[in-house]
Structure formats: C-alpha cells, structure tokens
Design an enzyme around this catalytic site. Structure first.
Site, PDB file in Angstrom:
ATOM      1  N   GLU A 104       0.833  -1.211   0.000  1.00 40.74           N
ATOM      2  CA  GLU A 104       0.000   0.000   0.000  1.00 40.74           C
ATOM      3  C   GLU A 104       0.861   1.252   0.000  1.00 40.74           C
ATOM      4  O   GLU A 104       1.954   1.264   0.573  1.00 40.74           O
ATOM      5  CB  GLU A 104      -0.864   0.030   1.275  1.00 40.74           C
ATOM      6  CG  GLU A 104      -2.111  -0.817   1.203  1.00 40.74           C
ATOM      7  CD  GLU A 104      -3.265  -0.105   0.510  1.00 40.74           C
ATOM      8  OE1 GLU A 104      -3.071   0.978  -0.055  1.00 40.74           O
ATOM      9  OE2 GLU A 104      -4.371  -0.656   0.553  1.00 40.74           O
ATOM     10  N   ASP A 108      -5.141   5.009   5.862  1.00 43.49           N
ATOM     11  CA  ASP A 108      -5.768   6.106   6.616  1.00 43.49           C
ATOM     12  C   ASP A 108      -6.807   5.497   7.550  1.00 43.49           C
ATOM     13  O   ASP A 108      -6.476   5.039   8.635  1.00 43.49           O
ATOM     14  CB  ASP A 108      -6.364   7.105   5.618  1.00 43.49           C
ATOM     15  CG  ASP A 108      -6.968   8.319   6.295  1.00 43.49           C
ATOM     16  OD1 ASP A 108      -6.794   8.471   7.505  1.00 43.49           O
ATOM     17  OD2 ASP A 108      -7.616   9.123   5.599  1.00 43.49           O
ATOM     18  N   VAL A 158      -1.874  14.437   1.784  1.00 43.91           N
ATOM     19  CA  VAL A 158      -0.550  14.482   1.160  1.00 43.91           C
ATOM     20  C   VAL A 158      -0.612  13.975  -0.277  1.00 43.91           C
ATOM     21  O   VAL A 158      -1.529  13.228  -0.652  1.00 43.91           O
ATOM     22  CB  VAL A 158       0.486  13.662   1.965  1.00 43.91           C
ATOM     23  CG1 VAL A 158       0.708  14.274   3.343  1.00 43.91           C
ATOM     24  CG2 VAL A 158       0.077  12.196   2.089  1.00 43.91           C
ATOM     25  N   ARG A 170       1.262  12.456  -8.817  1.00 36.95           N
ATOM     26  CA  ARG A 170       1.680  11.072  -8.541  1.00 36.95           C
ATOM     27  C   ARG A 170       3.175  10.873  -8.783  1.00 36.95           C
ATOM     28  O   ARG A 170       3.809  10.049  -8.145  1.00 36.95           O
ATOM     29  CB  ARG A 170       0.926  10.092  -9.443  1.00 36.95           C
ATOM     30  CG  ARG A 170      -0.535   9.899  -9.075  1.00 36.95           C
ATOM     31  CD  ARG A 170      -1.077   8.657  -9.797  1.00 36.95           C
ATOM     32  NE  ARG A 170      -2.527   8.648  -9.886  1.00 36.95           N
ATOM     33  CZ  ARG A 170      -3.339   8.189  -8.934  1.00 36.95           C
ATOM     34  NH1 ARG A 170      -2.844   7.708  -7.826  1.00 36.95           N
ATOM     35  NH2 ARG A 170      -4.646   8.209  -9.103  1.00 36.95           N
TER      36      ARG A 170
HETATM   37  P1  5GP Z   1      -8.743   4.304   3.823  1.00 36.70           P
HETATM   38  O1  5GP Z   1      -9.730   3.258   3.387  1.00 36.70           O
HETATM   39  O2  5GP Z   1      -7.534   3.755   4.563  1.00 36.70           O
HETATM   40  O3  5GP Z   1      -9.358   5.472   4.563  1.00 36.70           O
HETATM   41  O4  5GP Z   1      -8.291   4.992   2.470  1.00 36.70           O
HETATM   42  C1  5GP Z   1      -7.096   4.727   1.906  1.00 36.70           C
HETATM   43  C2  5GP Z   1      -7.049   5.359   0.534  1.00 36.70           C
HETATM   44  O5  5GP Z   1      -7.444   6.743   0.586  1.00 36.70           O
HETATM   45  C3  5GP Z   1      -5.621   5.358   0.050  1.00 36.70           C
HETATM   46  O6  5GP Z   1      -5.328   4.188  -0.661  1.00 36.70           O
HETATM   47  C4  5GP Z   1      -5.576   6.594  -0.781  1.00 36.70           C
HETATM   48  O7  5GP Z   1      -6.013   6.282  -2.082  1.00 36.70           O
HETATM   49  C5  5GP Z   1      -6.562   7.536  -0.157  1.00 36.70           C
HETATM   50  N1  5GP Z   1      -5.899   8.482   0.772  1.00 36.70           N
HETATM   51  C6  5GP Z   1      -5.918   8.478   2.122  1.00 36.70           C
HETATM   52  N2  5GP Z   1      -5.195   9.507   2.612  1.00 36.70           N
HETATM   53  C7  5GP Z   1      -4.704  10.168   1.529  1.00 36.70           C
HETATM   54  C8  5GP Z   1      -3.864  11.337   1.382  1.00 36.70           C
HETATM   55  O8  5GP Z   1      -3.405  12.001   2.333  1.00 36.70           O
HETATM   56  N3  5GP Z   1      -3.565  11.713   0.109  1.00 36.70           N
HETATM   57  C9  5GP Z   1      -4.032  11.055  -0.989  1.00 36.70           C
HETATM   58  N4  5GP Z   1      -3.669  11.511  -2.177  1.00 36.70           N
HETATM   59  N5  5GP Z   1      -4.832   9.946  -0.889  1.00 36.70           N
HETATM   60  C10 5GP Z   1      -5.152   9.520   0.368  1.00 36.70           C
END
Ligand code: 5GP
Length: 188
Positions: A104, A108, A158, A170
């Site tokens: 990964e 988050d 970020v 990216r």
């Molecule tokens: P989760 O299901 O853990 O909340 O979401 C994870 C996904 O959210 C990551 O794979 C990513 O695509 C997106 N994401 C979470 N935080 C960030 C961030 O700070 N920046 C970006 N660009 N994408 C994030």
C-alpha cells in the site's frame, strides 16, 4: 505547469526522497527475513497509488518474488472511504498456497484495506499481510493489522510518490502536503 507553479501548490515536504529510500530499505530487510522462500511470495498492489511503492520495494526484494495488481473503486460520501468496494480489475494469480503481501501507499481509516484483507483471505492463501509506505494516525487505532509500516505521517492530505490530487502529483519523488488554496480553488 512550471516547477514554480507546482511548488506553490505544495505546502512542505512530509517525507523526502532520502526518508522514503531509508524506509523502503528497512521494510525490504524485514520482508526478506520473514519470507525465506521468495518463490511463494506474491506482492499485491492496488492501482494506481501503489505503483511507485511497489516498483521501489520490489527492486529491493529477491527476483523470484511475483507481483500482481487489482483495481477497485470504493463508494463513499465525499472524501472518506466507506469500505464498500467494487472490483474493477481482479488479480490474475491464483492465491492457493501463496503467501500474499498487500503493498500500500498509505493507510488512513483502513476501511478499504480491511475489505481487501477479508477478500484475499477467502481465496486460499497461506497468509495475507500488509506493507505500507505511509500510515496516518487513525490507522494506528483501527483494527487493521499492518505488519510493515514505513513512515508515520500527520493527519493531513498528502500527495506524491503515487498519491494524487485529481490525478496530479503522482510522479513527485517525495511526499508533500497539498497547499490549502488548491482545495479552495477547486471548491469554488
Ligand atoms: P482508507 O480506506 O484507509 O481510509 O483509504 C485509503 C485510501 O485513501 C488510500 O489508498 C488513498 O487512495 C486515499 N488516501 C488516504 N489519505 C490520503 C492522502 O493524504 N492523500 C491522498 N492523495 N490519498 C489519500
């Protein structure tokens, strides 16, 4: 976009190229010592954010390690993922008898990851673990087991090293905070 315009959209570096390189060296060392048979290890990346981490991590691992990719879309309100996931492109590989390591870019809330762990665990893999380059504070408290963690970062949005904002950034070789005026302009 010029380099100056690009820089004005960013608000400070969270992980430099050197930080990322050191974190990936450490993760690769841990993975090498845990998986003694590289031919049974399958790295699984979720498109598109994990592309950079996968490329740089895989180059630090033995050549017998295999790689595969999934594309998923998660349904959610606004910017938060809901954990409801649809598979857009499934793995090519059969997981029976393999050790799977999900690679990964960032964890988050862990909602998407938690769904993915359940999904891959139901396919006959010997083990399913997770390696992430970046982890946000919320991920440390939710119940998603992330075995290999590169860098803990603050709870802010970020970009860079695979992570985008509207498909931009990216390709940045480092991870930076997105300047608030970028969201504000898009919200207008
Ligand atoms: P989760 O299901 O853990 O909340 O979401 C994870 C996904 O959210 C990551 O794979 C990513 O695509 C997106 N994401 C979470 N935080 C960030 C961030 O700070 N920046 C970006 N660009 N994408 C994030």
């Amino acid at each position: 976009m010029t380099m100056d315009e690009l820089a004005s959209d960013l608000d400070g570096i969270v992980a430099t190229e050197a930080d990322i390189s050191a974190a990936l060296d450490r993760l690769a060392g841990e993975i090498r010592s845990d998986y003694t048979d590289p031919s049974s290890l399958l790295l699984v990346g979720v498109l598109k954010g994990a592309v950079m981490v996968m490329a740089d991590l895989a180059r630090r691992l033995p050549p017998g390690v295999a790689m595969d990719w999934m594309a998923v879309s998660s349904y959610g309100a606004g910017t938060r993922s809901s954990g409801v996931v649809r598979i857009l492109k499934d793995l090519d590989a059969d997981l029976t008898g393999r050790h799977v390591l999900i690679v990964e870019d960032i964890v988050d809330s862990g909602r998407t990851l938690s769904w993915l762990l359940g999904n891959l665990r139901s396919r006959g893999a010997l083990s399913v673990e997770v390696a992430t380059l970046l982890r946000k504070p919320e991920a440390a408290v939710v119940n998603v087991p992330v075995k290999y963690v590169g860098i803990d970062i603050p709870n802010a949005f970020v970009v860079g090293f695979g992570l985008d904002y509207a498909e931009r950034f990216r390709g940045l070789p480092y991870v930076a905070l997105l300047a608030p005026h970028v969201y504000a302009e898009d919200a207008e």
